[in-house]
Design an enzyme around this catalytic site. Structure first.
Site, PDB file in Angstrom:
ATOM      1  N   SER A1241     -19.658 -36.688 -30.864  1.00 29.64           N
ATOM      2  CA  SER A1241     -20.322 -37.933 -31.015  1.00 29.64           C
ATOM      3  C   SER A1241     -20.395 -38.099 -32.493  1.00 29.64           C
ATOM      4  O   SER A1241     -19.708 -37.945 -33.272  1.00 29.64           O
ATOM      5  CB  SER A1241     -21.552 -38.299 -30.093  1.00 29.64           C
ATOM      6  OG  SER A1241     -21.935 -39.692 -30.353  1.00 29.64           O
ATOM      7  N   ASP A1452     -13.382 -42.453 -22.250  1.00 26.92           N
ATOM      8  CA  ASP A1452     -14.501 -42.491 -23.040  1.00 26.92           C
ATOM      9  C   ASP A1452     -14.101 -43.910 -23.839  1.00 26.92           C
ATOM     10  O   ASP A1452     -13.235 -43.785 -24.626  1.00 26.92           O
ATOM     11  CB  ASP A1452     -14.659 -41.627 -24.074  1.00 26.92           C
ATOM     12  CG  ASP A1452     -15.634 -41.954 -25.243  1.00 26.92           C
ATOM     13  OD1 ASP A1452     -16.549 -42.932 -24.925  1.00 26.92           O
ATOM     14  OD2 ASP A1452     -15.676 -41.435 -26.053  1.00 26.92           O
ATOM     15  N   HIS A1513     -17.839 -39.700 -22.530  1.00 30.29           N
ATOM     16  CA  HIS A1513     -18.564 -39.418 -23.973  1.00 30.29           C
ATOM     17  C   HIS A1513     -19.741 -38.698 -23.666  1.00 30.29           C
ATOM     18  O   HIS A1513     -20.875 -39.297 -22.803  1.00 30.29           O
ATOM     19  CB  HIS A1513     -18.848 -40.816 -24.628  1.00 30.29           C
ATOM     20  CG  HIS A1513     -19.262 -40.631 -25.909  1.00 30.29           C
ATOM     21  ND1 HIS A1513     -18.320 -40.545 -26.999  1.00 30.29           N
ATOM     22  CD2 HIS A1513     -20.540 -40.387 -26.467  1.00 30.29           C
ATOM     23  CE1 HIS A1513     -19.193 -40.312 -28.106  1.00 30.29           C
ATOM     24  NE2 HIS A1513     -20.352 -40.318 -27.956  1.00 30.29           N
TER      25      HIS A1513
END
Length: 1536
Positions: A1241, A1452, A1513
């Site tokens: 991330s 994602d 994610h």
């Protein structure tokens, strides 16, 4: 006296005889025989055979004898050699090299010999050892000397009975008061055959002299016991199977009890009370309230046997301790089972090597990776075990058919075939080695092979039958196959450079080798995995995958099996009950025309809203049949005509349904036939055909419609779903002109593209690309052209007798149950199936003489658009059989008017799919409308649901899809079904009883679709102008007659910023400053953590926590968790792990992503502390990991000054680099480990900067020098513009926005989603439309539900990638009970409660007062994002000798994979390996590309990009197994 639970040795035999009453039956038979013997006092042996319901008893008796009788007292032991000399070698097979002789009780063997002729006749009456029939349990029994005869007879039977035919029905022998039978040699011979030893049970009373005759006799003090003994006293009975303990107890009870001679009547009384006597667990009256368990157990056993307690306790305790040290384990069978674990490890090694594209022989020989070294350990354990076992077996050979023979040989053969190739690899690792057969082969391999061949020669039947069936799964039969290959390779070298004699010898060997290999193939002795063996000199390539013969024979075998399982009335019948369903059916069902499954009610059945006729059409389908052969000759048009005729006749017979609205519905291939049927009905109505039907329209799901459109849409679909690369797609469209069904096969470039596409999608389950690909028992035909007419996997090939689902779960395995059910006679009787009309029911009959004479049904749809009908066409958006884009294409070709454009539709407030409404207008009114809808599918099957990492089921996604389909069908039937109202693809049945909690109004997150022309455009207009993601609210109230009334309630929204709490932050800071100043000069600390609250027991891994100060005066104290590798800490890589955010704690990554602990949701109490379980897919299994809370303010990290909290991207990277340097100084043992910086991330911004810092530091001599190898980033934030602008293309690829909207956005906004031109009205309208489509999606994983948090979220016009994690702190911490639908963020509640618990903080050694409230992601930090893009850092690193792994979950939408791929492409690296699938457990786990930077003709940098199929994610949280496999291979330099 307190009662204790049952106290018993646990022997299976004891449990059996006591609970089944077998001893009582045996005593009764002996008593009856003794009564007969007493009438004939002449001394002789008598026997009696008694048949009972559950057993057959053979009782032996002799005339009553005194224990002091000379026959017993003076009886010497007779040796086995003496018996052989006397011509009676009956028990000679008990002798072996290690136990060459034994002796038996003289009087017993004398009687046995005298009675031998009668015993031979008796033996013939026992169960036939060669018959496979099930037999009653045989019990051989006797009292006194008769018991000795019974024991000898049982030994004779055991030595002759073939265990494989009788299974567990080996004879049992029960004796009562019998003398010991033989010496230590006999004891050893029987004990070595552990299953024999367990067949003997001897009952001995403590006052009976007979069992102790050999003990008291001076001439035979060497007699030894075998089997299990019941020692009985007045109070209790004790069960013992240790021969040394038995001997001691016999000796002890001789002195401790007055000797008596007890008859069978006495034993009968003992046996009758045996159950109560055997239960021994009472208050100790020994005056010692606390004793060691072993000593207490011995005292209780001695007391039960009537032995003086103090006499033997110490001796027996010493003996038991000695036995415990010697055994620790275990008998041979248990050891064999334990050894199987190591075999399984080698199987895993073999599979891993294959997955990595290398044979396990070559991999082991090269020893180039860590798993090869691990395999050496498993091989050594197995070899040690089998060498010892073979040595023992050689000393005491077993007769053919004796116990465990076949199991033992089978296991040994598998071991030899698996492990000997590894020994051969070791032998030939040195080039000078030759002739392994003579110089290197171990003797135990030779013996195992010899015994296996001897056994195989005795098997009945053709030798190759089973080999043909099992060739695909077996190991290569000749374990020396690779020796011959090695010798052949050496011979090839000799042909090139050897002497004349060597060349001649080499030619001779190669000729023999060629014949040897062909013989192996012809004898089905070679495993298909051996792809090719080639000799370059002779240019011989032997391809072993050409095993069509095997498949054909397998198919014939299964056909025969299936035919054995199938045996096959009024014309219409009402069915009230069905086999497998408990009770009467709660609906009306009418029919006409290995274990059974158990049924449950489907809560989403369409019968809740409609009457449904399920018809088996055409003839040959299901239970439909024809009385003539010609009747089975059917086509698309004929099938449609017959179905129309069926419907007419059915309605004539059911006139009560003539007024009901009629819809024709179906899915898959019904897309061809159903429109023809609708046209037939329509035309019939127009010409007055009776009965006239109230036709309203049709419903088609995933419909086959047009061969060309359906098939050619597969490639665009594969591109949209990230199954093929952009480059391959563009090349295909250029070279093949989009033609996948009928490509120009003379175009080499096109055919090359098609082969590359098939390589990418060939291992995908096409019906739902996120589910596992089914592995059926027989092969599937491979055709160059895909035929959409056969869309269903051939689930017939699954073995019907085994419906247990293997791993991974596969949808087709579910269908096994319906085969068994529909082919059951009771089911057929219940359904009133006509006898003899259908021999075998098949779910999909592919043997019909069916002619597909309609290639496209589009023209039928086009004709129907002129009629006043309605159509609902829906498609699962993950179906690659009939992709939704092909369906959408032919719908567009109808040239209908779009009434409502592409928009989401909802179920339970969640986006269930997307929909469009088309209409045909004539004379200003609508005559025809067609609604197209996609159904957003989940990433697991209905049976599986979504699984957490611990395996717990969270949400059965397909139930949502089923419910979505039901409600979509409701919308189609809106105007006719009572209690329904059309809601733009979303409708609900009003079942007030099922929802008592509903008030008269409720909110529905959807725009109403009123068919009024005056309302619809207004809604559309207002919807486009509504603010943010909210489009309005509808109030649904109860109307008259139960109808729904809709009231638009759109209002302009005002932006309320709920997080404007700067004052709160400042107050908290002031509060904390004082506390932190008190701790300003705290030194770095570290602690080893052995246990944690929530985890049962000690941690099975090394966990260290601590603080390291960085920055000026070390004011910033960064907290870390270090976990050593569970495999090899000194060799495995060292990872510095950064969780995203910024401000997200490392604990989140540890618990929810890659760490060794995971929340066990099933065991974690609601509202309480979580319970942890081990994560089987932790990355700590392959690496040492430092989880660091960075920057200050994250997790448990803190600063002693206010300035310490003022941090930026670049400063955070510098502080983390300093942290790592200090950590390595404090942990110098890890300086030589390969170092990787890893994270996901938002770490995609900071991590490359840290890598650059480390690299620069190494170059300038910064100490300590780090062994930097590269970096790993998952779903990484990298470049704001690229990441954000990729959201719209991603939404288009995933069918979240329409083609038209995407093209309009690209035209009007020039692809700019982050910073659009807000003065461009067309662009802003497109962006609002896009947000309308995707605003209610859970962006972290678009297939999962969107979380509804307790506090509102700030609505920002511009998407900010710096705050990627939902603020799950807004979830009520005291209530982690998961509402429906389940939402992933609810899982995070547990970690909040855990990390904020004082006992947890104490366990982690968190400094008091430094952190008031731990947050998973702290969004109140004064953080400056001063790096807008980290691409330049990546570009700099490409000039260094590092490696990078970049992976993305392909579902994602927070950081879409296509944006990640875009910036990687911008680095201008060379593609070394183009887009291709990678696999885990034989299933496609994602797709990968390998890039490299070449300098001076050698690679200095390489980057692997991988998508994770179904991942979100971030990917490890959703697909932990796949991500562990990915990183493990990458660290070991293997291709993914």
């Amino acid at each position: 006296m307190t009662e204790f639970p049952q106290f018993i040795s646990g022997l299976d035999l004891a449990s059996l005889v006591v609970n089944a009453g077998l001893l009582q039956l045996s005593c009764g038979a002996i008593k009856d025989l003794h009564a007969e013997t007493n009438r004939n006092p002449e001394f002789s042996v008598r026997h009696k055979l008694v048949s009972q319901s559950n057993c057959t008893i053979i009782a032996f008796a002799t005339p009553a004898l005194s224990a002091k009788d000379p026959v017993l007292q003076g009886g010497d032991l007779v040796s086995s050699s003496a018996l052989k000399e006397q011509g009676f070698p009956l028990f000679e097979s008990l002798c072996s090299i290690g136990n060459p002789s034994f002796s038996v009780h003289g009087p017993a063997i004398t009687l046995f010999k005298a009675y031998f002729q009668e015993l031979c006749l008796l033996k013939d009456q026992t169960p036939d050892s060669k018959s496979g029939e099930k037999q009653a349990q045989l019990i051989v029994t006797g009292h006194s000397l008769g018991g000795s005869i019974a024991s000898l007879f049982t030994l004779w039977l055991l030595d002759n009975i073939k265990q494989t035919s009788l299974g567990n029905k080996l004879p049992l022998c029960f004796t009562f008061g019998s003398p010991l039978l033989g010496d230590q040699g006999l004891q050893r011979a029987i004990s070595d055959r552990s299953k024999w030893c367990s067949r003997f049970l001897h009952v001995a009373a403590n006052k009976d002299l007979f069992p102790r005759i050999s003990i008291t006799s001076q001439s035979n003090p060497q007699c030894k016991p075998f089997g299990t003994f019941f020692f009985c006293s007045e109070l209790r009975c004790n069960c013992v199977d240790d021969p040394e303990v038995v001997s001691r107890l016999l000796e002890s009870t001789v002195s401790s009890a007055s000797a008596e001679e007890m008859g069978i009547d006495d034993y009968s009384g003992i046996v009758n009370s045996l159950k109560s006597r055997l239960i021994l667990r009472e208050d100790s009256q020994l005056g010692q309230p606390v004793l060691p368990p072993l000593r207490l157990g011995i005292i209780l056993q001695l007391k039960a046997a009537g032995v003086e307690i103090t006499a033997e306790v110490t001796k027996l305790e010493s003996h038991e301790n000695r036995i415990a040290q010697q055994m620790k384990g275990i008998g041979r069978i248990k050891k064999l089972n334990a050894v199987k674990i190591n075999m399984a490890c080698l199987e895993w090694y073999k599979k891993e090597c294959k997955t990595k594209g290398k044979g396990y022989y070559d991999s082991y020989k090269s020893q180039c990776s860590r798993i090869d070294i691990e395999a050496t350990k498993f091989k050594k354990i197995l070899t040690h075990y089998w060498r010892k076992l073979v040595e023992d077996a050689e000393r005491k050979p077993q007769k053919e058919g004796a116990f465990m023979r076949e199991t033992w040989l089978y296991a040994g053969t598998n071991y030899r075939r698996m492990v000997e190739p590894l020994d051969i690899a070791e032998y030939y690792r040195r080039e000078e080695k030759r002739d392994y057969q003579t110089n290197g082969r171990s003797k135990h391999y030779i013996l195992l092979e010899q015994w296996q061949k001897e056994h195989a020669e005795k098997l009945a039947g053709p030798p190759n039958d089973k080999k043909k069936q099992n060739v695909a799964g077996n190991l290569t039969e000749d374990s020396c196959f690779w020796m011959n290959v090695e010798e052949a390779l050496i011979s090839c070298k000799q042909l090139k450079g050897g002497s004349t004699s060597e060349k001649q010898s080499a030619r001779e060997f190669l000729n023999m080798f060629e014949q040897y290999v062909m013989d192996q193939i012809n004898n089905y002795a070679m495993k298909g995995e051996l792809e090719a063996v080639s000799c370059h000199h002779r240019n011989v390539s032997i391809q072993l995958r050409n095993t069509h013969y095997h498949f054909n024979n397998m198919m014939l075998f299964y056909v025969f099996t299936l035919l054995l399982l199938s045996n096959i009335a009024a014309s219409k019948s009402i069915i009230n009950s069905l086999p497998g369903f408990d009770g009467s059916l709660p609906f009306v069902l009418e029919t006409g025309g290995g274990g059974q499954p158990v049924f449950a009610l489907n809560p989403y059945s369409w019968t809740k809203i409609a009457n449904v006729i399920f018809v088996d059409a055409p003839v040959g389908t299901g239970f439909s049949y024809s009385t003539t052969l010609e009747g089975y000759d059917v086509s698309d048009t004929l099938s449609a005509a017959q179905t129309y005729e069926f419907l007419r006749k059915w309605l004539v017979d059911h006139p009560e349904f003539l007024k009901n609205p009629l819809y024709v519905a179906g899915d898959s291939y019904s897309g061809i036939v159903a429109p023809i049927i609708v046209q037939e009905i329509s035309e019939g109505n127009e010409v007055g055909q009776q009965p006239k039907m109230n036709l309203k329209g049709y419903v088609l799901g995933n419909p086959v419609t047009d061969d060309e459109i359906d098939t050619n849409s597969i490639v665009p679909f594969a591109h949209l779903k990230a199954l093929i690369s952009d480059e391959l797609y563009e090349s295909f469209m250029k070279n093949c002109k989009g033609e996948y069904l009928n490509p120009d096969q003379s175009d080499a470039s096109c055919m090359e593209d098609i082969l590359a596409i098939k390589e990418c999608i060939g291992k995908i389950f096409t019906r739902q690309i996120l589910e596992p690909l089914c592995k059926t028992m027989s092969p599937k035909p491979m055709a160059l052209k895909w035929d959409p007419r056969f869309l269903i996997a051939d689930d017939n090939d699954i073995l019907l007798s085994s419906p247990h689902v293997p791993r991974p779960w596969c949808r087709s395995y579910n269908y096994v149950y319906i085969y068994k059910w529909a082919n059951d006679e009771t089911v057929r009787d219940a359904l009133h199936i006509r006898k003899g009309t259908k021999k075998r029911w098949e779910r999909c009959n592919k043997t019909m003489a069916y002619s597909s004479n309609v290639k496209s049904s589009v023209d039928y749809h086009r004709n129907l658009t002129k009629k006043p009908y309605r159509a609902l066409i829906y498609s699962g958006d993950h179906d690659m059989n009939i992709p939704y884009i092909g369906t959408h294409e032919w719908i567009e070709s109808l040239n209908l008017t779009i009434k409502f454009d592409w928009e989401p539709w909802f179920v339970d407030g969640q986006i269930a799919g997307y929909t469009m409404l088309y209409a045909y207008n004539a004379l200003d009114y609508i005559t025809y409308d067609l609604r197209f809808a996609t159904v957003k599918d989940g990433n697991k099957g209905a049976k599986q649901g979504l699984e957490n990492r611990d395996g717990s089921k969270v949400l059965p996604f397909e139930f949502v899809a089923l419910k979505a389909c039901l409600e979509a069908a409701c919308s189609c039937l809106e105007s006719e079904v009572k209690h329904m109202q059309f809601l733009g693809g979303y409708a609900k049945t009003l079942e007030r009883e099922a929802h008592p909690a509903l008030d008269k109004t409720e909110f529905i997150d959807h725009i109403p679709r009123n068919r009024s022309a005056s309302v619809s455009p207004r809604w559309k207009k207002m919807g486009r102008k509504s603010y943010g993601f909210e489009f309005g609210k509808m109030i649904r109230g109860w109307g008259s007659r139960g109808r729904i009334k809709l009231y638009p309630a759109i209002t302009e929204m005002s932006a309320i910023k709920l997080r404007n709490t700067h004052y709160h932050f400042n107050i908290m800071m002031l509060f904390n400053v004082f506390t932190l100043l008190l701790l300003s000069n705290v030194a770095a600390s570290k602690s080893i953590i052995n246990s944690l609250p929530g985890f049962d027991g000690n941690l099975p891994f090394v966990l260290e926590t601590g603080y390291i100060g960085v920055g000026e005066l070390e004011a910033v104290q960064l907290f870390y968790y270090f976990i050593a590798s569970e495999r090899s800490p000194e060799d495995d890589p060292l990872l510095l792990w950064l969780t995203g955010g910024p401000g997200c704690s490392a604990l989140s990554g540890l618990v929810y992503e890659i760490g060794p602990l995971a929340v066990d949701y099933a065991k974690s109490p609601g509202g309480g502390q979580p319970v942890f379980a081990l994560n089987p897919y932790s990355w700590t299994k392959i690496a040492n990991i430092i989880f660091v809370d960075a920057p200050a303010g994250t997790g448990f990290s803190y600063s002693t000054t206010l300035e310490g909290y003022d941090v930026s991207d670049s400063l955070s990277a510098a502080q983390t680099y300093e942290f790592l340097r200090r950590w390595l100084v404090d942990h110098p043992e890890f300086l030589t480990n390969p170092l990787y910086v890893a994270g996901d991330s938002y770490s995609g911004i900071v991590a490359p900067i840290i890598v650059q810092e480390i690299s620069d530091g190494n170059e300038v001599g910064q100490q300590p020098k780090m062994n930097l190898k590269g970096y790993v980033l998952g779903n990484p934030v990298t470049d704001y513009e690229i990441d954000t602008n990729s959201i719209v293309p991603f939404a288009h690829l995933k069918a979240l926005i329409s083609d038209e909207l995407y093209e309009s956005f690209m035209k009007n906004c020039k692809g700019e989603y982050l910073n659009p031109d807000q003065s461009n009205a067309s662009c802003m309208e497109d962006i609002l439309a896009i947000k309308k489509c995707i605003g209610k999606l859970y962006t972290a994983q678009i297939l999962e539900p969107l979380c509804k948090l307790i506090s509102a979220k700030p609505m920002a016009m511009k998407w900010d990638p710096r705050f990627l994690i939902a603020d799950d702190s807004d979830i009520l911490l005291s209530s982690p009970h998961v509402p429906r639908p389940w939402c992933r963020s609810y899982n995070y509640v547990y970690i909040y409660k855990w990390a904020n618990d004082e006992t947890v903080r104490d366990a982690l050694h968190i400094r008091k007062g430094t952190k008031k409230l731990w947050k998973r992601c702290n969004k109140t930090m004064a953080y400056s994002s001063n790096v807008k893009s980290s691409v330049d850092y990546h570009r700099n690193l490409t000039k260094k000798p590092y490696r990078a792994l970049i992976y993305s979950g392909d579902h994602d939408m927070t950081i879409p994979y296509i944006g990640t791929n875009e910036w990687i492409e911008s680095l201008n690296l060379t593609i070394k390996l183009d887009w291709e699938p990678w696999f885990v457990d034989g299933q496609v786990a994602g797709y990968t590309v390998l890039y490299a930077y070449n300098a001076l003709d050698y690679v200095t940098y390489d980057l692997t990009f991988a998508t994770v199929k179904g991942g979100g994610h971030t990917a490890p949280e959703y697909k932990p197994k796949q991500c562990l496999a990915m990183t493990d291979r990458w660290f070991d330099y293997f291709p993914l």
